[in-house]
Design an enzyme around this catalytic site. Structure first.
Site, PDB file in Angstrom:
ATOM      1  N   ALA A 164       0.876  -1.217   0.136  1.00  0.00           N
ATOM      2  CA  ALA A 164       0.045   0.220  -0.152  1.00  0.00           C
ATOM      3  C   ALA A 164       0.768   1.230   0.057  1.00  0.00           C
ATOM      4  O   ALA A 164       2.050   1.251   0.435  1.00  0.00           O
ATOM      5  CB  ALA A 164      -0.852   0.095   1.248  1.00  0.00           C
ATOM      6  N   GLY A 224       2.645   5.555 -10.131  1.00  0.00           N
ATOM      7  CA  GLY A 224       2.649   6.706 -11.080  1.00  0.00           C
ATOM      8  C   GLY A 224       3.771   6.244 -12.092  1.00  0.00           C
ATOM      9  O   GLY A 224       3.807   4.867 -12.404  1.00  0.00           O
ATOM     10  N   CYS A 284       4.376   4.273 -17.394  1.00  0.00           N
ATOM     11  CA  CYS A 284       3.554   3.256 -17.864  1.00  0.00           C
ATOM     12  C   CYS A 284       2.340   2.802 -17.392  1.00  0.00           C
ATOM     13  O   CYS A 284       1.129   2.940 -18.153  1.00  0.00           O
ATOM     14  CB  CYS A 284       4.397   1.875 -17.738  1.00  0.00           C
ATOM     15  SG  CYS A 284       5.838   2.118 -19.027  1.00  0.00           S
TER      16      CYS A 284
HETATM   17  C1  UDX Z   1       6.215  -0.905 -15.022  1.00  0.00           C
HETATM   18  C2  UDX Z   1       5.921  -2.365 -15.058  1.00  0.00           C
HETATM   19  O1  UDX Z   1       6.391  -2.968 -13.765  1.00  0.00           O
HETATM   20  C3  UDX Z   1       6.794  -2.743 -16.264  1.00  0.00           C
HETATM   21  O2  UDX Z   1       6.923  -4.405 -16.505  1.00  0.00           O
HETATM   22  C4  UDX Z   1       6.447  -2.063 -17.332  1.00  0.00           C
HETATM   23  O3  UDX Z   1       7.253  -2.694 -18.628  1.00  0.00           O
HETATM   24  C5  UDX Z   1       6.961  -0.690 -17.288  1.00  0.00           C
HETATM   25  O4  UDX Z   1       5.819  -0.303 -16.231  1.00  0.00           O
HETATM   26  P1  UDX Z   1       7.980   0.785 -13.693  1.00  0.00           P
HETATM   27  O5  UDX Z   1       6.823   2.052 -14.425  1.00  0.00           O
HETATM   28  O6  UDX Z   1       9.379   1.126 -14.121  1.00  0.00           O
HETATM   29  O7  UDX Z   1       7.424  -0.547 -14.501  1.00  0.00           O
HETATM   30  O8  UDX Z   1       7.614   0.787 -12.241  1.00  0.00           O
HETATM   31  P2  UDX Z   1       6.889  -0.351 -11.166  1.00  0.00           P
HETATM   32  O9  UDX Z   1       8.230  -0.918 -10.418  1.00  0.00           O
HETATM   33  O10 UDX Z   1       6.334  -1.340 -12.039  1.00  0.00           O
HETATM   34  O11 UDX Z   1       6.368   0.591 -10.113  1.00  0.00           O
HETATM   35  C6  UDX Z   1       5.194   1.549 -10.654  1.00  0.00           C
HETATM   36  C7  UDX Z   1       4.425   2.237  -9.577  1.00  0.00           C
HETATM   37  O12 UDX Z   1       3.678   1.485  -8.766  1.00  0.00           O
HETATM   38  C8  UDX Z   1       5.287   3.056  -8.975  1.00  0.00           C
HETATM   39  O13 UDX Z   1       4.753   4.413  -8.752  1.00  0.00           O
HETATM   40  C9  UDX Z   1       5.277   2.320  -7.385  1.00  0.00           C
HETATM   41  O14 UDX Z   1       5.670   2.929  -6.543  1.00  0.00           O
HETATM   42  C10 UDX Z   1       4.033   1.777  -7.365  1.00  0.00           C
HETATM   43  N1  UDX Z   1       4.085   0.515  -6.618  1.00  0.00           N
HETATM   44  C11 UDX Z   1       4.633  -0.569  -6.998  1.00  0.00           C
HETATM   45  C12 UDX Z   1       3.169   0.693  -5.528  1.00  0.00           C
HETATM   46  O15 UDX Z   1       2.543   1.702  -5.021  1.00  0.00           O
HETATM   47  N2  UDX Z   1       3.121  -0.482  -4.737  1.00  0.00           N
HETATM   48  C13 UDX Z   1       3.593  -1.770  -5.218  1.00  0.00           C
HETATM   49  O16 UDX Z   1       3.372  -2.596  -4.444  1.00  0.00           O
HETATM   50  C14 UDX Z   1       4.344  -1.791  -6.357  1.00  0.00           C
END
Ligand code: UDX
Length: 457
Positions: A266, A271, A274
């Site tokens: 959580a 953001g 992607c």
């Molecule tokens: C994502 C996908 O994971 C990847 O496979 C795709 O190719 C591109 O988009 P990325 O945008 O680099 O990758 O970040 P990611 O690590 O997936 O996190 C995305 C967002 O979710 C971040 O803001 C992160 O803080 C948030 N997040 C992630 C959470 O809030 N909780 C979580 O448990 C995991």
């Protein structure tokens, strides 16, 4: 050795170039930006990713990677063309395919002029909505007078790399999805990208499919992960109201192999470049096709509400007007300088609107500080700090928005220079909670509460 052409020297293109060069392929990068090509040819890499700088530098020095602004310079020598250009998406979820179209038009010109029997394959790696490869790219390529499946191959292979581990994600993928117009096109891509699945036991990670399925796999995966995050954020709201710790709930849920603990943290909402864009694009494409996805609509709505909730956690306890507030974390996640659609971009203007006297912001990444300084620095009371202690000093409130290792485990002592009666809102759930027990500073952790006053019925 086969020469591969990568069109688009951005995040995806550069990382694939580095990965393929490490596997022994010669890579020609085509990027219309002359300065970007010059920089690559000097061995420079504008992207901060573990291992990427060294890989690009060594490969350029070793003659394995070269960049050029024109497809015409390299077309004749290459057999596989990986299209890695940006596909931006507006607020309404419409994808901008202008770069994909421009690339296809350039390839059309080269195909039209080509003679001889060399079979070349064009593979789209950019994230594109279903129907783009066969409905937009194919007609443009075939306007060359050559036919897909007969004179050239056509494929779509989405990428799944994450910022912060991009090169490693490419070198050690969970899966490699290759959609093709026919088996010959699939085989042409597999003969190159299959190198990342080397070793017989990993062969099974290559998924062969058609173009549209490959396109949808990418959106389905990102939409699912975004849904998982919005789901746990929704549960965190219940936890706050019922006097429960969402971390314990998620930990227990994650132990079920059907759920898994990943992407179940959580926080202040997702953001990046992607998740928000891809969910919006799928939602919009669905609407155009006649299906209004209630689920994806809710995933985005929950995400927006979660960002607003971070400010609410503060506003419910203190009057924001006149306050001096510190923000820790400007990037959308840890270990990246990327601030695209980051929570800070919503929270900072909201605090300014609510009348905060000073908003002091910090991020360990110089790039993130620079981006926010350029975009929000002119908003009256916003001050960008490169020292975390100076940022926190004298403030009445502090919001932790990114889970940077530098912030993880910070205890009450790190906040002791705050003003009397100060409050810390830990939206990433990473601070040393126990250390606040005897501190005069109030700690509020997103997804947790000790208020057990709720009674059902
Ligand atoms: C994502 C996908 O994971 C990847 O496979 C795709 O190719 C591109 O988009 P990325 O945008 O680099 O990758 O970040 P990611 O690590 O997936 O996190 C995305 C967002 O979710 C971040 O803001 C992160 O803080 C948030 N997040 C992630 C959470 O809030 N909780 C979580 O448990 C995991």
């Amino acid at each position: 050795m086969q020469r591969i052409c990568i069109i688009g020297g951005g995040y995806v293109g550069l990382t694939y170039a580095a990965g393929l060069a490490l596997k022994g392929f010669h890579v020609d990068i085509v990027d219309i930006r002359d300065p970007a090509c010059d920089a690559i040819n000097r061995g420079e890499c504008p992207i901060d990713e573990p291992g990427l700088h060294e890989a690009i530098k060594n490969s350029v020095d070793g003659g394995m990677i070269a960049a050029s602004p024109s497809i015409d310079d390299v077309f004749a020598g290459c057999t596989l063309f990986l299209v890695c250009v940006g596909t931006y998406c507006d607020e309404a979820g419409n994808i901008d395919l202008s770069q994909v179209r421009a690339v296809a038009t350039g390839l059309q010109r080269c195909l039209a002029a080509s003679t001889g029997g060399t079979f070349r394959t064009v593979c789209v790696k950019s994230t594109v909505i279903c129907g783009t490869t066969d409905g937009v790219v194919q007609p443009l390529l075939e306007a060359s007078g050559k036919l897909a499946g007969k004179d050239f191959g056509l494929a779509m292979s989405p990428e799944f790399l994450k910022e912060g581990s991009a090169l490693d994600d490419i070198m050690n993928p969970d899966k490699i999805v290759i959609g093709g117009i026919d088996q010959r096109s699939i085989d042409a891509v597999r003969s190159v990208l299959g190198c990342f699945a080397a070793g017989t036991d990993r062969d099974g990670i290559v998924i062969e499919t058609d173009l549209r399925t490959a396109e949808l796999i990418k959106y389905a995966q990102n939409a699912f992960l975004a849904t998982k995050i919005s789901f746990v954020n929704e549960i965190s709201r219940f936890a706050e109201m019922f006097g429960v710790n969402v971390g314990e709930v998620a930990r227990a849920m994650g132990m079920d192999a059907r759920i898994s603990p990943l992407f179940l943290n959580a926080g202040p909402g997702f953001g990046g470049s992607c998740f928000p864009k891809d969910v919006r694009a799928l939602l919009t494409a669905g609407r155009k096709a006649g299906h209004d996805s209630m689920l994806l609509d809710a995933v985005l709505a929950v995400n927006e509400a979660q960002k607003a909730h971070v400010v609410e956690l503060l506003a419910a306890r203190r009057a924001i007007a006149g306050m001096s507030i510190a923000i820790l974390g400007l990037s959308f996640k840890a270990n990246t300088g990327d601030t695209r659609e980051s929570v800070s971009r919503t929270v900072i203007p909201e605090l300014v609107r609510a009348g905060a006297a000073r908003v002091k912001v910090h991020d360990p990444s110089c790039l993130a500080r620079q981006e926010i300084s350029e975009d929000l620095g002119s908003q009256g009371p916003v001050e960008v700090h490169d020292d975390v202690h100076a940022c926190i000093a004298g403030t009445d409130a502090c919001l932790v928005l990114t889970e940077w290792p530098a912030y993880k485990g910070l205890g009450a002592g790190a906040f002791s220079a705050m003003a009397p009666g100060a409050i810390v809102v830990d939206a990433r759930r990473i601070l040393d909670k126990a250390s606040f027990a005897w501190s005069p500073i109030e700690l509020v952790v997103l997804g947790e509460s000790h208020d057990r006053s709720f009674r059902p019925g």
